[in-house]
Structures are given as structure tokens and as C-alpha cells.
Design a protein around this motif. Sequence first.
Motif, mmCIF file in Angstrom:
data_model
loop_
_atom_site.group_PDB
_atom_site.id
_atom_site.type_symbol
_atom_site.label_atom_id
_atom_site.label_comp_id
_atom_site.label_asym_id
_atom_site.label_seq_id
_atom_site.Cartn_x
_atom_site.Cartn_y
_atom_site.Cartn_z
ATOM 1 N N ALA A 4 -12.710 -7.270 -15.430
ATOM 2 C CA ALA A 4 -13.633 -6.780 -16.457
ATOM 3 C C ALA A 4 -13.201 -5.427 -17.009
ATOM 4 C CB ALA A 4 -15.046 -6.688 -15.876
ATOM 5 N N ASP A 5 -12.603 -4.606 -16.143
ATOM 6 C CA ASP A 5 -12.222 -3.282 -16.617
ATOM 7 C C ASP A 5 -10.832 -3.278 -17.252
ATOM 8 O OD1 ASP A 5 -11.438 -1.932 -13.289
ATOM 9 O OD2 ASP A 5 -10.649 -3.643 -14.408
ATOM 10 N N GLY A 6 -10.193 -4.450 -17.285
ATOM 11 C CA GLY A 6 -8.910 -4.566 -17.950
ATOM 12 C C GLY A 6 -7.740 -3.968 -17.188
ATOM 13 N N GLU A 7 -7.992 -3.493 -15.969
ATOM 14 C CA GLU A 7 -6.911 -2.862 -15.222
ATOM 15 C C GLU A 7 -6.234 -3.903 -14.338
ATOM 16 O OE1 GLU A 7 -8.619 0.328 -13.025
ATOM 17 O OE2 GLU A 7 -9.158 1.449 -14.803
ATOM 18 N N VAL A 8 -5.028 -4.256 -14.665
ATOM 19 C CA VAL A 8 -4.282 -5.219 -13.868
ATOM 20 C C VAL A 8 -2.982 -4.554 -13.439
ATOM 21 C CG1 VAL A 8 -3.148 -7.466 -13.856
ATOM 22 C CG2 VAL A 8 -5.298 -7.165 -15.083
ATOM 23 N N LEU A 9 -2.651 -4.709 -12.190
ATOM 24 C CA LEU A 9 -1.419 -4.126 -11.667
ATOM 25 C C LEU A 9 -0.267 -5.018 -12.090
ATOM 26 C CD1 LEU A 9 -0.708 -1.735 -9.930
ATOM 27 C CD2 LEU A 9 -1.033 -3.148 -7.918
ATOM 28 N N GLY A 10 0.713 -4.452 -12.795
ATOM 29 C CA GLY A 10 1.766 -5.260 -13.401
ATOM 30 C C GLY A 10 2.703 -5.915 -12.418
ATOM 31 N N GLU A 11 2.959 -5.268 -11.285
ATOM 32 C CA GLU A 11 3.890 -5.845 -10.316
ATOM 33 C C GLU A 11 3.445 -5.419 -8.923
ATOM 34 O OE1 GLU A 11 7.802 -3.671 -10.752
ATOM 35 O OE2 GLU A 11 6.694 -2.760 -12.384
ATOM 36 N N PHE A 12 4.105 -5.983 -7.926
ATOM 37 C CA PHE A 12 3.751 -5.628 -6.549
ATOM 38 C C PHE A 12 4.118 -4.166 -6.291
ATOM 39 C CE2 PHE A 12 4.800 -10.169 -6.518
ATOM 40 C CZ PHE A 12 3.625 -10.699 -5.998
ATOM 41 N N LEU A 13 3.210 -3.448 -5.698
ATOM 42 C CA LEU A 13 3.492 -2.055 -5.347
ATOM 43 C C LEU A 13 4.266 -1.985 -4.036
ATOM 44 C CD1 LEU A 13 0.117 -0.211 -6.053
ATOM 45 C CD2 LEU A 13 2.262 0.083 -7.278
ATOM 46 N N VAL A 14 5.196 -1.042 -3.958
ATOM 47 C CA VAL A 14 5.879 -0.758 -2.700
ATOM 48 C C VAL A 14 5.277 0.534 -2.159
ATOM 49 C CG1 VAL A 14 8.076 -0.210 -1.607
ATOM 50 C CG2 VAL A 14 7.984 -1.887 -3.466
ATOM 51 N N SER A 15 4.599 0.413 -1.039
ATOM 52 C CA SER A 15 3.913 1.578 -0.486
ATOM 53 C C SER A 15 4.572 2.036 0.807
ATOM 54 C CB SER A 15 2.446 1.249 -0.200
ATOM 55 O OG SER A 15 1.752 1.041 -1.404
ATOM 56 N N ALA A 16 4.483 3.337 1.050
ATOM 57 C CA ALA A 16 5.051 3.945 2.251
ATOM 58 C C ALA A 16 3.907 4.362 3.167
ATOM 59 C CB ALA A 16 5.919 5.143 1.875
ATOM 60 N N ARG A 17 3.510 3.446 4.042
ATOM 61 C CA ARG A 17 2.426 3.758 4.972
ATOM 62 C C ARG A 17 2.991 4.259 6.292
ATOM 63 N NH1 ARG A 17 0.668 -0.559 1.916
ATOM 64 N NH2 ARG A 17 -1.216 -0.056 0.741
ATOM 65 N N SER A 18 2.176 5.057 6.981
ATOM 66 C CA SER A 18 2.600 5.709 8.224
ATOM 67 C C SER A 18 2.081 4.947 9.443
ATOM 68 C CB SER A 18 2.011 7.125 8.248
ATOM 69 O OG SER A 18 0.581 7.024 8.243
ATOM 70 N N LEU A 19 2.606 5.316 10.616
ATOM 71 C CA LEU A 19 2.103 4.742 11.864
ATOM 72 C C LEU A 19 0.608 5.008 12.016
ATOM 73 C CD1 LEU A 19 2.408 3.444 14.689
ATOM 74 C CD2 LEU A 19 3.064 5.704 15.549
ATOM 75 N N ALA A 20 0.162 6.200 11.662
ATOM 76 C CA ALA A 20 -1.270 6.524 11.785
ATOM 77 C C ALA A 20 -2.115 5.559 10.962
ATOM 78 C CB ALA A 20 -1.523 7.965 11.343
ATOM 79 N N GLU A 21 -1.651 5.221 9.763
ATOM 80 C CA GLU A 21 -2.382 4.263 8.931
ATOM 81 C C GLU A 21 -2.365 2.871 9.559
ATOM 82 O OE1 GLU A 21 -1.806 5.353 4.407
ATOM 83 O OE2 GLU A 21 -0.055 5.951 5.574
ATOM 84 N N TYR A 22 -1.215 2.468 10.092
ATOM 85 C CA TYR A 22 -1.133 1.158 10.753
ATOM 86 C C TYR A 22 -2.060 1.097 11.965
ATOM 87 C CZ TYR A 22 2.824 -0.976 8.237
ATOM 88 O OH TYR A 22 3.639 -1.564 7.293
ATOM 89 N N ARG A 23 -2.087 2.180 12.751
ATOM 90 C CA ARG A 23 -2.989 2.206 13.913
ATOM 91 C C ARG A 23 -4.430 1.951 13.474
ATOM 92 N NH1 ARG A 23 -1.629 4.243 18.992
ATOM 93 N NH2 ARG A 23 0.291 5.466 19.179
ATOM 94 N N ALA A 24 -4.829 2.573 12.372
ATOM 95 C CA ALA A 24 -6.204 2.443 11.885
ATOM 96 C C ALA A 24 -6.457 1.082 11.241
ATOM 97 C CB ALA A 24 -6.507 3.568 10.898
ATOM 98 N N MET A 25 -5.539 0.629 10.395
ATOM 99 C CA MET A 25 -5.717 -0.644 9.686
ATOM 100 C C MET A 25 -5.797 -1.820 10.648
ATOM 101 S SD MET A 25 -3.214 -0.561 6.322
ATOM 102 C CE MET A 25 -1.684 -0.523 7.260
ATOM 103 N N PHE A 26 -4.957 -1.782 11.691
ATOM 104 C CA PHE A 26 -4.807 -2.936 12.580
ATOM 105 C C PHE A 26 -5.394 -2.713 13.975
ATOM 106 C CE2 PHE A 26 -1.071 -3.429 9.669
ATOM 107 C CZ PHE A 26 -1.442 -4.636 9.093
ATOM 108 N N GLN A 27 -6.146 -1.610 14.162
ATOM 109 C CA GLN A 27 -6.742 -1.333 15.468
ATOM 110 C C GLN A 27 -5.688 -1.345 16.569
ATOM 111 O OE1 GLN A 27 -9.706 -0.071 14.580
ATOM 112 N NE2 GLN A 27 -10.828 -1.213 16.099
ATOM 113 N N LEU A 28 -4.565 -0.695 16.350
ATOM 114 C CA LEU A 28 -3.473 -0.723 17.315
ATOM 115 C C LEU A 28 -3.717 0.264 18.444
ATOM 116 C CD1 LEU A 28 -0.403 -0.831 14.883
ATOM 117 C CD2 LEU A 28 -1.407 -2.743 16.166
ATOM 118 N N SER A 29 -3.553 -0.213 19.649
ATOM 119 C CA SER A 29 -3.631 0.644 20.836
ATOM 120 C C SER A 29 -2.208 0.984 21.285
ATOM 121 C CB SER A 29 -4.338 -0.099 21.966
ATOM 122 O OG SER A 29 -3.554 -1.210 22.384
#
Length: 233
Positions: A4-29
Motif C-alpha cells: 500500500a505504501d508503494g515501498e518495494v525492496l528491489g533486490e535481496f539485501l546483503v546484511s552484516a549481522r553479528s554474533l550478538a544479533e544471532y544469539r538474540a534472533m535464534f535464542q542461542l546458548s
Amino acid sequence: MHHADGEVLGEFLVSARSLAEYRAMFQLSDDDLSGRRILDCPGGAASFTAEASTLGATVTAVDPIYARSTTALAEDAVTENDRAVAWAAANAHRYRWDWYGSPGGHAAIRRGAARRFAADLRAEPHRYIAASLPELPFPDKSFDLTLSSHLLFSYADRLDAEFHLAALHELSRVTDGEARLYPLLDYTGGALDELIGYLRTELRDKGVHTAVRKVRYEFHHGADTMLVLQPTS
């Protein structure tokens, strides 16, 4: 798919995520990481492989972008990550910034991760395999834990239900333990309950058990769950 807002991502984004983000996203112990064979698919420009390897994990990252030359990819990682960071900042209303503190804090973490990825790619290229879902070049049960973020579900506007099903089945095939997927929304923050319900039913019929688990991370509003494919005997 029309937004509805007309915002479409043109291509796949390549993101640089950190271990801290992975720990949080995936509940990693710590136990999830120590001495485990881990697949990160797609790995993008994340520093997870480099960082988790220092904790004793044996990590393999898979992404079609790894077919690029190491030098070009190391340079592109920083540039493309900047594009992903800019998308998030420009669409700040879609996100919760408390985990990062601010868009500036988010950008700093991602820039650091991109640099660490680039250094590890040059030093340990064997960890980075050029391949793409839904067909991976690994034997059955090659990994103790598989992590997959920001491809499936995120790009439901261009990857159809059958692609999702084939990809999830493949992640289950190569994993001896759990495969964890995050987030369960598309990149605009749209809910995908119907797709997820369909996939869970189809997977169950193929003998793959699934669960939806809460995580301690919510960047996209409402993105506080992951899909877990559970090990089959």
C-alpha cells in the motif's frame, strides 16, 4: 505483491549481522555454539561464522554471493551492508530500536560485522560455500544446528510457497538437530500466518515436526518468534 505504501525492496539485501544479533534472533546458548557443527544459510556478510568459530563451533556459511571473487565480495560486503542499514533507517517506523539503542547503534554493529566478515572471508575462505536453497551440496545430517534468517518468509513476495517448502525440507535433511528460522514476517513487517500454517502442515505430513518459539529479539514490530524444525529419529 502490491504494498500500500508503494515501498518495494528491489533486490535481496546483503546484511552484516553479528554474533550478538544471532544469539538474540535464534535464542542461542553457549551450549548451542560450543563444539557444534553449524550451518548458516544464507550467511550473507554476517560475522557469525568468524565469531562462533572462535568459541569452538565448526561453522559453514552458504550463500550464492560467495561465488564472487573474495576481494570483490570483501569490498561489496561493506557497501551492500550500508545499503541495508540505509533501508532500515529510511523505514525506521517499521522497527523497534531498543535492542540497538538507535539507528546509529544499529549501523555501528553492522559496519563492524561487515569488516569482520571481510577479514574472515580472506583468511578462511573454506568456511564460505557458494550455493543456494533449495538444493545444498551436503550429505544428510551434516550439521548439529542450522540457522536461517532473512530469506525465507522475509521475501515471501518473490519466493512462493513451494520454494519455501522445498527449502525447509532441504534444511531439515542436512540437519541432525534443530533448524531455526527467523523472522516469521516479510520485510515490510507483514504477517504470514497462512503460509506458515500451510508449511507446517505439509512438513508434518513429510515427517518433519515443527514448533514456533518466542525469542528475546524484536527489530521488526511483531517479529518475536522463530520457526524450529525439530530433529527426526
